[in-house]
Design a protein around this motif. Structure first.
Motif, PDB file in Angstrom:
ATOM      1  N   GLN A  34      51.356  18.887  51.124  1.00 53.78           N
ATOM      2  CA  GLN A  34      52.133  18.235  52.188  1.00 53.78           C
ATOM      3  C   GLN A  34      53.264  17.388  51.600  1.00 53.78           C
ATOM      4  OE1 GLN A  34      51.663  18.832  55.469  1.00 53.78           O
ATOM      5  NE2 GLN A  34      53.554  17.744  55.767  1.00 53.78           N
ATOM      6  N   ARG A  35      52.981  16.630  50.531  1.00 54.03           N
ATOM      7  CA  ARG A  35      54.018  15.830  49.875  1.00 54.03           C
ATOM      8  C   ARG A  35      55.112  16.715  49.308  1.00 54.03           C
ATOM      9  NH1 ARG A  35      50.573  13.134  45.980  1.00 54.03           N
ATOM     10  NH2 ARG A  35      48.868  12.801  47.372  1.00 54.03           N
ATOM     11  N   LEU A  36      54.736  17.832  48.729  1.00 48.12           N
ATOM     12  CA  LEU A  36      55.726  18.769  48.189  1.00 48.12           C
ATOM     13  C   LEU A  36      56.623  19.317  49.293  1.00 48.12           C
ATOM     14  CD1 LEU A  36      56.677  20.338  45.683  1.00 48.12           C
ATOM     15  CD2 LEU A  36      55.025  22.092  46.300  1.00 48.12           C
ATOM     16  N   ARG A  37      56.041  19.687  50.404  1.00 50.49           N
ATOM     17  CA  ARG A  37      56.817  20.195  51.530  1.00 50.49           C
ATOM     18  C   ARG A  37      57.756  19.122  52.091  1.00 50.49           C
ATOM     19  NH1 ARG A  37      53.022  23.705  55.532  1.00 50.49           N
ATOM     20  NH2 ARG A  37      53.699  25.723  54.719  1.00 50.49           N
ATOM     21  N   LYS A  86      40.872  18.347  50.306  1.00 48.51           N
ATOM     22  CA  LYS A  86      41.719  17.296  50.863  1.00 48.51           C
ATOM     23  C   LYS A  86      42.815  16.877  49.882  1.00 48.51           C
ATOM     24  CE  LYS A  86      41.566  12.754  52.996  1.00 48.51           C
ATOM     25  NZ  LYS A  86      40.725  11.656  53.451  1.00 48.51           N
ATOM     26  N   LYS A  87      42.479  16.674  48.610  1.00 41.79           N
ATOM     27  CA  LYS A  87      43.485  16.276  47.613  1.00 41.79           C
ATOM     28  C   LYS A  87      44.551  17.350  47.454  1.00 41.79           C
ATOM     29  CE  LYS A  87      40.760  13.152  44.832  1.00 41.79           C
ATOM     30  NZ  LYS A  87      40.237  12.822  43.516  1.00 41.79           N
ATOM     31  N   HIS A  88      44.133  18.570  47.476  1.00 45.43           N
ATOM     32  CA  HIS A  88      45.075  19.680  47.330  1.00 45.43           C
ATOM     33  C   HIS A  88      46.001  19.767  48.531  1.00 45.43           C
ATOM     34  CE1 HIS A  88      44.679  23.458  49.609  1.00 45.43           C
ATOM     35  NE2 HIS A  88      45.510  23.939  48.727  1.00 45.43           N
ATOM     36  N   ARG A  89      45.485  19.583  49.728  1.00 49.22           N
ATOM     37  CA  ARG A  89      46.323  19.637  50.927  1.00 49.22           C
ATOM     38  C   ARG A  89      47.312  18.471  50.970  1.00 49.22           C
ATOM     39  NH1 ARG A  89      43.383  21.633  56.285  1.00 49.22           N
ATOM     40  NH2 ARG A  89      44.419  23.628  56.075  1.00 49.22           N
ATOM     41  N   LEU A  90      46.912  17.285  50.513  1.00 49.71           N
ATOM     42  CA  LEU A  90      47.820  16.139  50.465  1.00 49.71           C
ATOM     43  C   LEU A  90      48.986  16.408  49.511  1.00 49.71           C
ATOM     44  CD1 LEU A  90      45.274  13.171  50.407  1.00 49.71           C
ATOM     45  CD2 LEU A  90      46.816  13.802  52.276  1.00 49.71           C
ATOM     46  N   LYS A  91      48.707  16.989  48.361  1.00 48.74           N
ATOM     47  CA  LYS A  91      49.763  17.309  47.389  1.00 48.74           C
ATOM     48  C   LYS A  91      50.723  18.352  47.962  1.00 48.74           C
ATOM     49  CE  LYS A  91      51.850  17.627  43.431  1.00 48.74           C
ATOM     50  NZ  LYS A  91      52.718  16.613  42.905  1.00 48.74           N
ATOM     51  N   SER A 133      35.387  26.275  40.921  1.00 47.91           N
ATOM     52  CA  SER A 133      35.018  24.975  41.474  1.00 47.91           C
ATOM     53  C   SER A 133      36.234  24.137  41.849  1.00 47.91           C
ATOM     54  CB  SER A 133      34.170  24.208  40.457  1.00 47.91           C
ATOM     55  OG  SER A 133      34.924  23.989  39.287  1.00 47.91           O
ATOM     56  N   SER A 134      37.442  24.692  41.754  1.00 47.87           N
ATOM     57  CA  SER A 134      38.644  23.928  42.101  1.00 47.87           C
ATOM     58  C   SER A 134      39.493  24.687  43.109  1.00 47.87           C
ATOM     59  CB  SER A 134      39.471  23.623  40.848  1.00 47.87           C
ATOM     60  OG  SER A 134      39.974  24.807  40.285  1.00 47.87           O
ATOM     61  N   TRP A 135      40.474  23.989  43.681  1.00 46.12           N
ATOM     62  CA  TRP A 135      41.361  24.558  44.694  1.00 46.12           C
ATOM     63  C   TRP A 135      42.745  24.796  44.113  1.00 46.12           C
ATOM     64  CZ3 TRP A 135      40.032  25.820  49.668  1.00 46.12           C
ATOM     65  CH2 TRP A 135      38.762  25.430  50.060  1.00 46.12           C
ATOM     66  N   GLU A 136      43.478  25.758  44.684  1.00 48.69           N
ATOM     67  CA  GLU A 136      44.847  26.012  44.273  1.00 48.69           C
ATOM     68  C   GLU A 136      45.703  26.231  45.503  1.00 48.69           C
ATOM     69  OE1 GLU A 136      45.397  29.572  41.909  1.00 48.69           O
ATOM     70  OE2 GLU A 136      45.741  30.756  43.693  1.00 48.69           O
ATOM     71  N   TYR A 137      47.010  25.936  45.377  1.00 49.30           N
ATOM     72  CA  TYR A 137      47.946  26.315  46.425  1.00 49.30           C
ATOM     73  C   TYR A 137      49.003  27.224  45.843  1.00 49.30           C
ATOM     74  CZ  TYR A 137      51.219  22.643  44.830  1.00 49.30           C
ATOM     75  OH  TYR A 137      52.070  21.860  44.102  1.00 49.30           O
ATOM     76  N   ARG A 138      49.559  28.065  46.682  1.00 47.08           N
ATOM     77  CA  ARG A 138      50.596  29.000  46.276  1.00 47.08           C
ATOM     78  C   ARG A 138      51.681  28.983  47.352  1.00 47.08           C
ATOM     79  NH1 ARG A 138      49.199  34.591  43.756  1.00 47.08           N
ATOM     80  NH2 ARG A 138      48.044  33.033  42.636  1.00 47.08           N
TER      81      ARG A 138
END
Length: 56
Positions: free
Chosen positions: A49-52, A42-47, A14-19
């Protein structure tokens, strides 16, 4: 500064992850960073983007 190779995201349960896979400029070794637990895409993509933006 990091050189980005791959940034991917997926839904796990039920949650998203990025790698992120990148080459460390100091050591030249390939590294991987994973962060999970985002409730919405959306929250995951914003985080991500900020990291990048902070690393370039």
């Amino acid at each position: 500064m990091r050189r980005w190779i791959v940034a991917s995201f997926r839904k796990r349960g039920s949650s998203w992850e990025y790698r992120i896979k990148y080459t460390d400029p100091v050591t030249g070794k390939k590294r991987e960073k994973t962060k999970a637990g985002f409730k919405t895409k959306k929250k995951h993509r914003l985080k991500l983007q900020r990291l990048r933006n902070n690393s370039i």
